[in-house]
Design a protein around this motif. Structure first.
Motif, PDB file in Angstrom:
ATOM      1  N   ILE A   1      57.536  26.957  36.994  1.00  0.00           N
ATOM      2  CA  ILE A   1      57.947  25.596  36.479  1.00  0.00           C
ATOM      3  C   ILE A   1      59.227  25.412  35.800  1.00  0.00           C
ATOM      4  O   ILE A   1      59.354  26.207  34.916  1.00  0.00           O
ATOM      5  CB  ILE A   1      56.504  25.144  35.654  1.00  0.00           C
ATOM      6  CG1 ILE A   1      55.468  25.200  36.703  1.00  0.00           C
ATOM      7  CG2 ILE A   1      56.994  23.790  35.264  1.00  0.00           C
ATOM      8  CD1 ILE A   1      53.934  24.764  35.840  1.00  0.00           C
TER       9      ILE A   1
ATOM     10  N   LYS B   1      59.019  18.098  34.593  1.00  0.00           N
ATOM     11  CA  LYS B   1      59.274  19.409  35.090  1.00  0.00           C
ATOM     12  C   LYS B   1      59.000  19.428  36.691  1.00  0.00           C
ATOM     13  O   LYS B   1      58.368  18.552  37.113  1.00  0.00           O
ATOM     14  CB  LYS B   1      58.378  20.400  34.147  1.00  0.00           C
ATOM     15  CG  LYS B   1      58.367  20.654  32.950  1.00  0.00           C
ATOM     16  CD  LYS B   1      57.523  21.620  32.350  1.00  0.00           C
ATOM     17  CE  LYS B   1      57.572  21.605  30.743  1.00  0.00           C
ATOM     18  NZ  LYS B   1      56.737  22.661  30.124  1.00  0.00           N
TER      19      LYS B   1
ATOM     20  N   CYS C   1      58.590  22.129  40.238  1.00  0.00           N
ATOM     21  CA  CYS C   1      58.357  23.500  40.475  1.00  0.00           C
ATOM     22  C   CYS C   1      58.077  23.242  42.320  1.00  0.00           C
ATOM     23  O   CYS C   1      58.063  22.190  42.886  1.00  0.00           O
ATOM     24  CB  CYS C   1      57.130  23.981  40.010  1.00  0.00           C
ATOM     25  SG  CYS C   1      55.390  23.591  40.697  1.00  0.00           S
TER      26      CYS C   1
ATOM     27  N   ILE D   1      55.755  17.139  37.729  1.00  0.00           N
ATOM     28  CA  ILE D   1      54.921  17.522  36.782  1.00  0.00           C
ATOM     29  C   ILE D   1      54.887  16.720  35.399  1.00  0.00           C
ATOM     30  O   ILE D   1      56.114  16.839  34.849  1.00  0.00           O
ATOM     31  CB  ILE D   1      54.866  18.882  36.357  1.00  0.00           C
ATOM     32  CG1 ILE D   1      54.623  19.907  37.428  1.00  0.00           C
ATOM     33  CG2 ILE D   1      53.585  19.265  35.331  1.00  0.00           C
ATOM     34  CD1 ILE D   1      54.565  21.424  37.316  1.00  0.00           C
TER      35      ILE D   1
END
Length: 385
Positions: free
Chosen positions: A30, A160, A162, A175
């Motif tokens: 992440i 974030k 990922c 996120i």
């Protein structure tokens, strides 16, 4: 959750073997916005590649060649990536410069200057052995997402990013701040979440590959059919022939790489040109996401404007899922997102029903009846709805 990408300077790691060794994680590292601005990406222009580039004389006085961070993949040929240092406080800012030394700060401004769009998706790597596009995994050293650089600054810097593992490769997910077990798949979902229109998040914990879910579902249904597993008590009856009526308004056609608009028009498809263009864009976006070139597309269409709302809901493009369902090809409805640069999948499938021995539109479950059915081979007419 998930595997950590290799640190700069560490040995590069790629491929399925490493993915399996690490336990088939569903998510990669992440990343925060700040981390993505400074990370060195394997395979890109790095400090090692650009250390010998001299500072051009036509650069602004406060700007030097960027020798500390990864260069963006979409930078036009002959341009340089620079770092501007504020003499007052020492703060630095990434910038992009033409061969003539004209400086830009944002991708959207470069596109306006050039009068064309720059690549939105980084080119896929080719295998050294067979020249085919390699499947990427969250454990690959270069599994590092890029922060969105759209004209609209729609993603807040405290979110974030990922990668999530899909059968076809990697999918970037978003996120929200302060969230440890939830994510969103698409830009449209983020915008709705920020506006308060939607609050739901997909859970990270318990996420499993779609291929495993489909395999488990098919296995369970097979055990129920043989009596090895007692099915749950049903609160409904299955539909029978009296619940359907013949429909001449529904058609299904295969969509090759080069869609024949005339053939769709001859088949009676309403809006054949629009349907063909939608299929072309869907195929390009699937290809950009790592799907095989030969991924099959189908379309469901209405043959007249007066068709029922049910048939209107089924109409559109369907793509073949990587894993079969009950041993047969399975297709899921997919549409272009509002921005026309991403895809939105719906919970509508065209699949074979082992229980009823027929093709049907509906949910991905043998416990659910189809809303439109055909016993003809290869999803052909006639259809009942």
């Amino acid at each position: 959750p998930g595997a950590m990408a290799a640190a700069p300077g560490a040995a590069a790691v790629f491929g399925e073997e490493e993915y399996v060794r690490q336990g088939k994680p569903m998510f990669g590292k992440i990343w925060t916005f700040q981390e993505l601005q400074s990370v060195v990406r394997p395979g890109r222009s790095t400090m090692r590649d650009v250390k010998d580039i001299p500072r051009p004389d036509n650069f602004p006085q406060d700007t030097d060649v960027d020798r500390t961070t990864s260069w963006v993949f979409w930078l036009p040929e002959g341009w340089l990536q620079g770092i501007r240092t504020n003499p007052a406080n020492g703060n630095t800012l990434k910038c992009y410069l033409t061969p003539e030394g004209k400086r830009f700060w944002h991708k959207k401004d470069i596109e306006k200057f050039l009068g064309r769009e720059l690549p939105k998706v980084e080119p896929k790597e080719k295998s050294e052995t067979d020249g085919k596009t390699r499947t990427r995994y969250v454990t690959d050293s270069d599994a590092i997402p890029s922060w969105p650089e759209d004209a609209e600054d729609w993603l807040p810097k405290d979110w974030k990013l990922c990668y999530r593992q899909l059968p076809s490769g990697l999918h970037k997910v978003y996120i929200p701040p302060g969230v440890e077990d939830g994510f969103l798949y698409h830009r449209e979902s983020v915008i709705k979440y920020l506006s308060g229109e939607a609050t739901g998040l997909s859970p990270m914990r318990g996420s499993r590959p779609m291929s495993e879910i489909m395999k488990e579902s098919a296995t369970k249904q097979g055990r129920e059919a043989t009596g090895d597993l007692k099915p749950k008590a049903k609160r409904f009856r299955h539909a029978d022939a009296t619940d359907y009526q013949a429909s001449s308004s529904l058609g299904v056609a295969r969509l090759p790489s080069e869609v024949d608009v005339a053939a769709l028009r001859d088949a009676g498809a309403e809006g054949a040109e629009e349907l063909a263009e939608s299929a072309r864009q869907v195929r390009n976006l699937l290809r950009a996401r790592g799907f095989e070139e030969q991924t099959e597309l189908l379309c469901a269409f209405r043959r007249d404007a007066g068709a029922s709302e049910l048939l209107e809901a089924l109409a559109g493009v369907y793509y073949q899922l990587p894993a079969p369902f009950v041993g047969r090809p399975c297709f899921q409805s997919v549409r272009l997102g509002p921005s026309k640069t991403d895809l939105v999948c719906r919970g509508v499938y065209l699949r074979w029903s082992e229980r009823c021995a027929r093709w049907q539109f509906g949910a991905l479950s043998e416990e659910k009846d189809g809303v439109a059915i055909s016993a003809a081979p290869e999803c052909a007419a006639p259809w009942d709805a």
